[in-house]
Scaffold this motif. Structure first.
Motif, PDB file in Angstrom:
ATOM      1  N   LEU A 222      -3.259  11.681  -3.052  1.00  9.99           N
ATOM      2  CA  LEU A 222      -4.808  11.555  -3.352  1.00  9.99           C
ATOM      3  C   LEU A 222      -5.345  10.944  -2.026  1.00  9.99           C
ATOM      4  O   LEU A 222      -6.387  11.500  -1.762  1.00  9.99           O
ATOM      5  CB  LEU A 222      -4.946  10.545  -4.126  1.00  9.99           C
ATOM      6  CG  LEU A 222      -4.389  10.908  -5.721  1.00  9.99           C
ATOM      7  CD1 LEU A 222      -4.525   9.606  -6.727  1.00  9.99           C
ATOM      8  CD2 LEU A 222      -5.401  11.928  -6.161  1.00  9.99           C
ATOM      9  N   GLU A 223      -4.558  10.193  -1.165  1.00  7.27           N
ATOM     10  CA  GLU A 223      -5.199   9.770   0.169  1.00  7.27           C
ATOM     11  C   GLU A 223      -5.138  10.906   1.111  1.00  7.27           C
ATOM     12  O   GLU A 223      -5.853  10.879   2.251  1.00  7.27           O
ATOM     13  CB  GLU A 223      -4.058   8.559   0.634  1.00  7.27           C
ATOM     14  CG  GLU A 223      -4.513   7.605  -0.177  1.00  7.27           C
ATOM     15  CD  GLU A 223      -3.451   6.271  -0.077  1.00  7.27           C
ATOM     16  OE1 GLU A 223      -3.990   5.141  -0.544  1.00  7.27           O
ATOM     17  OE2 GLU A 223      -2.848   6.600   0.989  1.00  7.27           O
ATOM     18  N   LYS A 224      -4.558  11.948   0.893  1.00  7.04           N
ATOM     19  CA  LYS A 224      -4.862  13.176   1.723  1.00  7.04           C
ATOM     20  C   LYS A 224      -6.323  13.757   1.709  1.00  7.04           C
ATOM     21  O   LYS A 224      -6.724  14.494   2.642  1.00  7.04           O
ATOM     22  CB  LYS A 224      -3.956  14.313   1.583  1.00  7.04           C
ATOM     23  CG  LYS A 224      -2.518  13.994   2.112  1.00  7.04           C
ATOM     24  CD  LYS A 224      -1.399  14.960   1.984  1.00  7.04           C
ATOM     25  CE  LYS A 224      -0.134  14.454   2.135  1.00  7.04           C
ATOM     26  NZ  LYS A 224       0.938  15.546   1.539  1.00  7.04           N
ATOM     27  N   SER A 225      -6.965  13.375   0.597  1.00  7.94           N
ATOM     28  CA  SER A 225      -8.328  13.897   0.447  1.00  7.94           C
ATOM     29  C   SER A 225      -9.176  12.617   0.959  1.00  7.94           C
ATOM     30  O   SER A 225      -9.478  11.690   0.335  1.00  7.94           O
ATOM     31  CB  SER A 225      -9.050  14.101  -0.897  1.00  7.94           C
ATOM     32  OG  SER A 225      -7.948  15.155  -1.328  1.00  7.94           O
ATOM     33  N   PRO A 226      -9.830  12.810   1.951  1.00  5.27           N
ATOM     34  CA  PRO A 226     -10.607  11.646   2.735  1.00  5.27           C
ATOM     35  C   PRO A 226     -11.692  11.148   1.995  1.00  5.27           C
ATOM     36  O   PRO A 226     -11.961   9.934   2.064  1.00  5.27           O
ATOM     37  CB  PRO A 226     -11.029  12.311   4.045  1.00  5.27           C
ATOM     38  CG  PRO A 226     -10.910  13.630   4.019  1.00  5.27           C
ATOM     39  CD  PRO A 226      -9.900  14.046   3.204  1.00  5.27           C
ATOM     40  N   HIS A 227     -12.664  11.928   1.434  1.00  5.31           N
ATOM     41  CA  HIS A 227     -13.755  11.540   0.555  1.00  5.31           C
ATOM     42  C   HIS A 227     -13.400  11.003  -0.961  1.00  5.31           C
ATOM     43  O   HIS A 227     -14.296  10.661  -1.528  1.00  5.31           O
ATOM     44  CB  HIS A 227     -14.682  12.646   0.643  1.00  5.31           C
ATOM     45  CG  HIS A 227     -15.174  12.899   2.039  1.00  5.31           C
ATOM     46  ND1 HIS A 227     -14.689  14.005   2.731  1.00  5.31           N
ATOM     47  CD2 HIS A 227     -15.946  12.236   2.797  1.00  5.31           C
ATOM     48  CE1 HIS A 227     -15.080  14.155   3.962  1.00  5.31           C
ATOM     49  NE2 HIS A 227     -15.888  13.177   3.817  1.00  5.31           N
ATOM     50  N   LEU A 228     -12.339  11.461  -1.322  1.00  2.48           N
ATOM     51  CA  LEU A 228     -11.834  11.015  -2.773  1.00  2.48           C
ATOM     52  C   LEU A 228     -11.507   9.455  -2.792  1.00  2.48           C
ATOM     53  O   LEU A 228     -10.767   9.120  -2.329  1.00  2.48           O
ATOM     54  CB  LEU A 228     -10.753  11.985  -3.288  1.00  2.48           C
ATOM     55  CG  LEU A 228     -10.268  12.184  -4.388  1.00  2.48           C
ATOM     56  CD1 LEU A 228     -11.599  12.865  -5.378  1.00  2.48           C
ATOM     57  CD2 LEU A 228      -8.920  12.829  -4.870  1.00  2.48           C
ATOM     58  N   LYS A 229     -12.294   8.768  -3.801  1.00  6.35           N
ATOM     59  CA  LYS A 229     -12.128   7.531  -4.024  1.00  6.35           C
ATOM     60  C   LYS A 229     -11.574   7.359  -5.363  1.00  6.35           C
ATOM     61  O   LYS A 229     -12.068   7.659  -6.485  1.00  6.35           O
ATOM     62  CB  LYS A 229     -13.373   6.718  -4.119  1.00  6.35           C
ATOM     63  CG  LYS A 229     -13.990   7.052  -2.689  1.00  6.35           C
ATOM     64  CD  LYS A 229     -14.117   5.892  -1.666  1.00  6.35           C
ATOM     65  CE  LYS A 229     -14.735   6.145  -0.068  1.00  6.35           C
ATOM     66  NZ  LYS A 229     -13.938   7.161   0.409  1.00  6.35           N
TER      67      LYS A 229
END
Ligand code: AMP
Length: 271
Positions: A222-229
């Motif tokens: 999930l952390e590979k998607s920079p804008h995903l919280k």
């Protein structure tokens, strides 16, 4: 709708019901297929239920297209499409709510106060009108499905609930009416959610049952998607939705995440 259902029941027909909020996609329509298999008459409702949206949520913006929905429902073999008005579902002065307690304490519950009360209340009302013998819901909203099952059991409602696996686009994204909110870049990032679920499922298949390890892998994806919280990332017992430490019984991974104020949920079986 209530009179129509009464007459259908008098004719000995079995009613299958698919409640939705419309802006139909293939996921909704797969529920229709299942409803038709289990009934003589398929009823679909489209109702964007105001009471399940929080004050800062997307009730006003929620995508709506009645004409398109009517066409899709008809093509798929829905016999009756029911689109009630808010004033019909909530008579002036209404003050009756349905509350499912334990199952709504975690996951989406704390982040969407009142949401499941809105869902349970409206679904109870819809059930009272449609009087179906069977209703079909998607596993896409897994906590909702378990809440409905519990409500039906607890309130002794004479209806069978069937859950249907989540339909996905070819890239893995769970189909959702809200996917129209996404631009191409955002969509790529949101795909991290289904990728995380798939990775955890693959690890379990290879014998990894420690929840801590599985969650760490999901988080790193999930952390590979920079804008995903991430709002929540949990592995829980499939039945009571309580967190577990080891996958030694049917379990579920559930994720909620935001991108630019837009919220997405997904989940997968760990069995
Ligand atoms: P909604 O219109 O979003 O309230 O959804 C109506 C019903 O369709 C609910 O039971 C959802 O769980 C189900 N549903 C939504 N998306 C999907 C999907 N991708 N696959 C299967 N069922 C779905």
């Amino acid at each position: 709708m209530q009179k129509l259902s009464q007459s259908l029941l008098q004719q000995g027909k079995r009613i299958g019901f698919v409640p939705t909020m419309g802006f139909l996609h293939e996921g909704h329509l797969s529920l229709v297929d299942v409803a038709k298999k289990h009934s003589d008459v398929a009823v679909m409702s489209i109702f964007v239920n105001p009471t399940q949206f929080g004050p800062n949520e997307d009730y006003e913006r929620y995508p709506r297209d009645a004409a398109r929905d009517q066409k899709l429902a008809q093509q798929r073999g829905v016999d009756y499409l029911w689109m009630p008005e808010v004033e019909q579902m909530y008579p002036a002065g209404e003050q009756t709510k349905v509350v499912v307690t334990e199952l709504t304490r975690g996951l989406c519950g704390p982040f969407r106060p009142g949401h499941f009360m809105g869902v349970a209340t409206v679904v109870a009302k819809l059930f009272h009108v449609v009087q179906a013998q069977v209703a079909v819901f998607g596993e896409k909203d897994f906590q909702q499905l378990q809440v409905i099952r519990r409500m039906v059991k607890d309130l002794l409602m004479p209806i069978e609930i069937i859950g249907v696996p989540t339909l996905r686009d070819p890239d893995g994204l769970a189909m959702s009416s809200r996917n129209v909110y996404l631009n191409e870049e955002e969509r790529k990032e949101v795909l991290g959610i289904s990728q995380a679920i798939q990775a955890v499922q693959a690890l379990l298949k290879n014998g990894e049952t420690q929840v801590e390890k599985l969650l760490a892998v999901a988080k790193s994806i999930l952390e590979k998607s920079p804008h995903l919280k991430i709002e929540y990332l949990e592995i829980v017992d499939k039945e009571n939705l309580e967190q577990i430490e080891k996958i030694d019984r049917p379990a579920r991974i559930l994720i909620a995440a935001y991108i630019h104020q837009k919220r997405f949920i997904d989940n997968g079986a760990l069995e």
